[in-house]
Design a protein around this motif. Structure first.
Motif, mmCIF file in Angstrom:
data_model
loop_
_atom_site.group_PDB
_atom_site.id
_atom_site.type_symbol
_atom_site.label_atom_id
_atom_site.label_comp_id
_atom_site.label_asym_id
_atom_site.label_seq_id
_atom_site.Cartn_x
_atom_site.Cartn_y
_atom_site.Cartn_z
ATOM 1 N N PHE A 95 0.833 -1.200 0.000
ATOM 2 C CA PHE A 95 0.000 0.000 0.000
ATOM 3 C C PHE A 95 0.872 1.255 0.000
ATOM 4 O O PHE A 95 0.577 2.232 -0.677
ATOM 5 N N VAL A 96 1.948 1.197 0.771
ATOM 6 C CA VAL A 96 2.840 2.342 0.869
ATOM 7 C C VAL A 96 3.577 2.564 -0.446
ATOM 8 O O VAL A 96 3.692 3.699 -0.925
ATOM 9 N N SER A 97 4.075 1.500 -1.063
ATOM 10 C CA SER A 97 4.792 1.627 -2.328
ATOM 11 C C SER A 97 3.884 2.145 -3.434
ATOM 12 O O SER A 97 4.285 2.981 -4.253
ATOM 13 N N THR A 98 2.652 1.645 -3.469
ATOM 14 C CA THR A 98 1.699 2.128 -4.471
ATOM 15 C C THR A 98 1.401 3.606 -4.261
ATOM 16 O O THR A 98 1.366 4.389 -5.221
ATOM 17 N N LYS A 99 1.179 4.000 -3.024
ATOM 18 C CA LYS A 99 0.891 5.385 -2.703
ATOM 19 C C LYS A 99 2.067 6.288 -3.097
ATOM 20 O O LYS A 99 1.875 7.406 -3.581
ATOM 21 N N ALA A 100 3.293 5.797 -2.932
ATOM 22 C CA ALA A 100 4.475 6.600 -3.218
ATOM 23 C C ALA A 100 4.630 6.889 -4.702
ATOM 24 O O ALA A 100 5.209 7.909 -5.083
ATOM 25 N N TYR A 120 -3.483 2.471 -13.264
ATOM 26 C CA TYR A 120 -3.413 1.414 -14.272
ATOM 27 C C TYR A 120 -1.997 1.226 -14.805
ATOM 28 O O TYR A 120 -1.565 0.107 -15.077
ATOM 29 N N SER A 121 -1.266 2.329 -14.961
ATOM 30 C CA SER A 121 0.126 2.209 -15.407
ATOM 31 C C SER A 121 0.971 1.483 -14.367
ATOM 32 O O SER A 121 1.841 0.678 -14.712
ATOM 33 N N ILE A 122 0.688 1.765 -13.097
ATOM 34 C CA ILE A 122 1.400 1.070 -12.026
ATOM 35 C C ILE A 122 1.128 -0.428 -12.102
ATOM 36 O O ILE A 122 2.036 -1.252 -11.973
ATOM 37 N N LEU A 123 -0.129 -0.791 -12.328
ATOM 38 C CA LEU A 123 -0.492 -2.202 -12.385
ATOM 39 C C LEU A 123 0.165 -2.899 -13.566
ATOM 40 O O LEU A 123 0.631 -4.039 -13.453
ATOM 41 N N VAL A 124 0.201 -2.233 -14.730
ATOM 42 C CA VAL A 124 0.834 -2.840 -15.901
ATOM 43 C C VAL A 124 2.309 -3.117 -15.625
ATOM 44 O O VAL A 124 2.822 -4.209 -15.907
ATOM 45 N N LEU A 125 2.999 -2.133 -15.063
ATOM 46 C CA LEU A 125 4.417 -2.310 -14.760
ATOM 47 C C LEU A 125 4.615 -3.373 -13.694
ATOM 48 O O LEU A 125 5.535 -4.196 -13.775
ATOM 49 N N ARG A 126 3.737 -3.368 -12.697
ATOM 50 C CA ARG A 126 3.844 -4.353 -11.626
ATOM 51 C C ARG A 126 3.619 -5.763 -12.151
ATOM 52 O O ARG A 126 4.392 -6.669 -11.861
ATOM 53 N N PHE A 127 2.559 -5.948 -12.941
ATOM 54 C CA PHE A 127 2.288 -7.272 -13.493
ATOM 55 C C PHE A 127 3.380 -7.703 -14.461
ATOM 56 O O PHE A 127 3.743 -8.886 -14.522
ATOM 57 N N GLY A 128 3.901 -6.728 -15.231
ATOM 58 C CA GLY A 128 4.967 -7.070 -16.175
ATOM 59 C C GLY A 128 6.215 -7.560 -15.457
ATOM 60 O O GLY A 128 6.786 -8.602 -15.819
ATOM 61 N N THR A 182 14.118 6.279 -6.455
ATOM 62 C CA THR A 182 13.317 5.757 -5.340
ATOM 63 C C THR A 182 11.989 5.202 -5.830
ATOM 64 O O THR A 182 11.539 4.135 -5.390
ATOM 65 N N GLU A 183 11.344 5.896 -6.746
ATOM 66 C CA GLU A 183 10.053 5.441 -7.275
ATOM 67 C C GLU A 183 10.206 4.180 -8.117
ATOM 68 O O GLU A 183 9.336 3.310 -8.095
ATOM 69 N N TRP A 184 11.305 4.073 -8.861
ATOM 70 C CA TRP A 184 11.569 2.830 -9.588
ATOM 71 C C TRP A 184 11.805 1.671 -8.618
ATOM 72 O O TRP A 184 11.410 0.533 -8.881
ATOM 73 N N ALA A 185 12.443 1.981 -7.498
ATOM 74 C CA ALA A 185 12.657 0.945 -6.483
ATOM 75 C C ALA A 185 11.322 0.455 -5.935
ATOM 76 O O ALA A 185 11.142 -0.748 -5.698
ATOM 77 N N HIS A 186 10.359 1.382 -5.743
ATOM 78 C CA HIS A 186 9.023 0.984 -5.296
ATOM 79 C C HIS A 186 8.355 0.077 -6.329
ATOM 80 O O HIS A 186 7.708 -0.925 -5.973
ATOM 81 N N LEU A 187 8.488 0.399 -7.616
ATOM 82 C CA LEU A 187 7.886 -0.423 -8.667
ATOM 83 C C LEU A 187 8.507 -1.815 -8.704
ATOM 84 O O LEU A 187 7.809 -2.826 -8.863
ATOM 85 N N LEU A 188 9.837 -1.882 -8.575
ATOM 86 C CA LEU A 188 10.506 -3.183 -8.559
ATOM 87 C C LEU A 188 10.065 -3.999 -7.354
ATOM 88 O O LEU A 188 9.876 -5.215 -7.447
ATOM 89 N N PHE A 189 9.890 -3.332 -6.225
ATOM 90 C CA PHE A 189 9.408 -4.027 -5.031
ATOM 91 C C PHE A 189 8.015 -4.588 -5.261
ATOM 92 O O PHE A 189 7.727 -5.740 -4.912
ATOM 93 N N LEU A 190 7.121 -3.782 -5.857
ATOM 94 C CA LEU A 190 5.759 -4.232 -6.127
ATOM 95 C C LEU A 190 5.744 -5.417 -7.077
ATOM 96 O O LEU A 190 4.957 -6.352 -6.911
ATOM 97 N N GLY A 191 6.598 -5.385 -8.087
ATOM 98 C CA GLY A 191 6.609 -6.466 -9.066
ATOM 99 C C GLY A 191 7.243 -7.745 -8.552
ATOM 100 O O GLY A 191 6.646 -8.822 -8.629
ATOM 101 N N VAL A 192 8.447 -7.616 -8.009
ATOM 102 C CA VAL A 192 9.208 -8.798 -7.607
ATOM 103 C C VAL A 192 8.709 -9.372 -6.277
ATOM 104 O O VAL A 192 8.395 -10.563 -6.177
ATOM 105 N N PHE A 193 8.618 -8.530 -5.265
ATOM 106 C CA PHE A 193 8.326 -9.040 -3.925
ATOM 107 C C PHE A 193 6.838 -9.182 -3.636
ATOM 108 O O PHE A 193 6.424 -10.142 -2.989
ATOM 109 N N VAL A 194 6.019 -8.223 -4.103
ATOM 110 C CA VAL A 194 4.586 -8.276 -3.794
ATOM 111 C C VAL A 194 3.853 -9.227 -4.734
ATOM 112 O O VAL A 194 3.094 -10.094 -4.301
#
Length: 308
Positions: free
Chosen positions: A25-30, A38-46, A218-230
């Motif tokens: 939730f925190v990474s998405t908010k950031a 939707y762009s966040i979700l596409v990158l996260r799912f990718g 930092t924001e790219w790090a949040h996206l990588l966290f969402l994709g890989v770890f979440v």
């Protein structure tokens, strides 16, 4: 002793999954300040799909599945991945991360209700009392202090987050009733792949790729966290925990997710947490624990496993 060690390992897997989901939730908010949901979700799912695929290839797992289970995977993928994540990402536009984390713990309450209606499970006074406690906690969490009076803050984000918890309950009941003879890692891969396919048209419509150059490290790090770890590690570890522990015992760890969200929101987003919000969150957790009645048995089990 070996069996107890396996149980402890499975508990650690579940705890790590919950920690990752809570911080999500925190990474998405950031990242929402630069990218639309939707762009966040596409990158996260990718990112998540590529990570899961690499794991499957390293394990030399066959990717072929029977055609009779494709509808099952599509239903689970649409509800558990696409709809669920779209609702949560959109909700975070108008509510803070800590409130989202507290509200998501309502999901076990909805699961109990749906289980009574569709799985013919019985309602007890204990379950009823737990649901009342949880609802009371939600009212406290969604209440803000205004002078000497209290006011309920109602907005579309609150509604969407509660709707997402109901959606997750529906997904959980379906997952329990559908029997798919494949590993959790393979099921998660196809679910993530379906989420990527369904959300890609949105990033094309919104031209979300134009904002990628604006992202900081930092924001790219949040996206990588969402994709890989979440989307990757968390679902994988959740499946590994379910291989050893009973599903009801693994689900008990969901009650710890709001704590993970709150801690991450305070440390990373510097959000302020009112005492009444913290109290409401604690009441929610107590309520959902009372519903399942699993806290005391789990504590005794952990203490027993630690004995020499």
């Amino acid at each position: 002793m070996t069996y107890n060690r396996f149980r402890l390992t499975a508990s650690l897997y579940a705890l790590m999954s919950i920690s990752f989901w809570g911080v999500s939730f925190v990474s998405t908010k950031a990242v929402l300040g630069k990218l639309d949901p939707y762009s966040i979700l596409v990158l996260r799912f990718g990112i998540g799909t590529l990570f899961l695929l690499s794991l499957l290839l390293m394990q030399r797992t066959r990717l072929k599945i029977s055609i009779q289970y494709i509808p099952h995977l599509m239903i689970l993928g649409i509800l558990g991945v696409f709809v669920h994540q779209v609702l949560q990402a959109t909700a975070l536009l108008t509510i803070n991360a800590s409130s989202a984390g507290w509200l998501i713990s309502l999901s076990p309450i909805f699961t109990v209700i749906l289980s009574i209606l569709f799985l013919h499970e019985k309602m007890s006074m204990t379950k009823a009392a737990g649901m009342v406690l949880a609802i009371t906690g939600v009212l406290l969490v969604t209440t803000t202090r205004s002078g000497q009076s209290f006011q309920i803050t109602l907005n579309i984000g609150l509604f969407l987050m509660i709707l997402s918890t109901l959606n997750w309950a529906v997904y959980s009941v379906l997952l329990k009733s559908l029997k798919i003879p494949y590993s959790p890692l393979l099921v998660t891969f196809y679910s993530s792949l379906l989420g990527l396919i369904l959300t890609t048209p949105f990033i094309i419509r919104n031209r979300g790729w134009e904002s990628l150059s604006l992202l900081t490290h930092t924001e790219w790090a949040h996206l990588l966290f969402l994709g890989v770890f979440v989307s990757g590690v968390a679902y994988w570890y959740w499946g590994k925990a379910l291989e050893i522990l009973e599903a009801s015992k693994v689900s008990m760890f969901l009650y710890l997710e709001p704590l993970s969200t709150l801690i991450a929101a305070v440390l990373l987003l510097e959000e302020k947490v009112l005492f009444i919000s913290a109290a409401g969150g604690i009441i929610i957790i107590i309520g959902v624990i009372v519903v399942n009645g699993q806290l005391v048995p789990m504590l005794f089990s952990l203490l027993k496993n630690k004995r020499p």
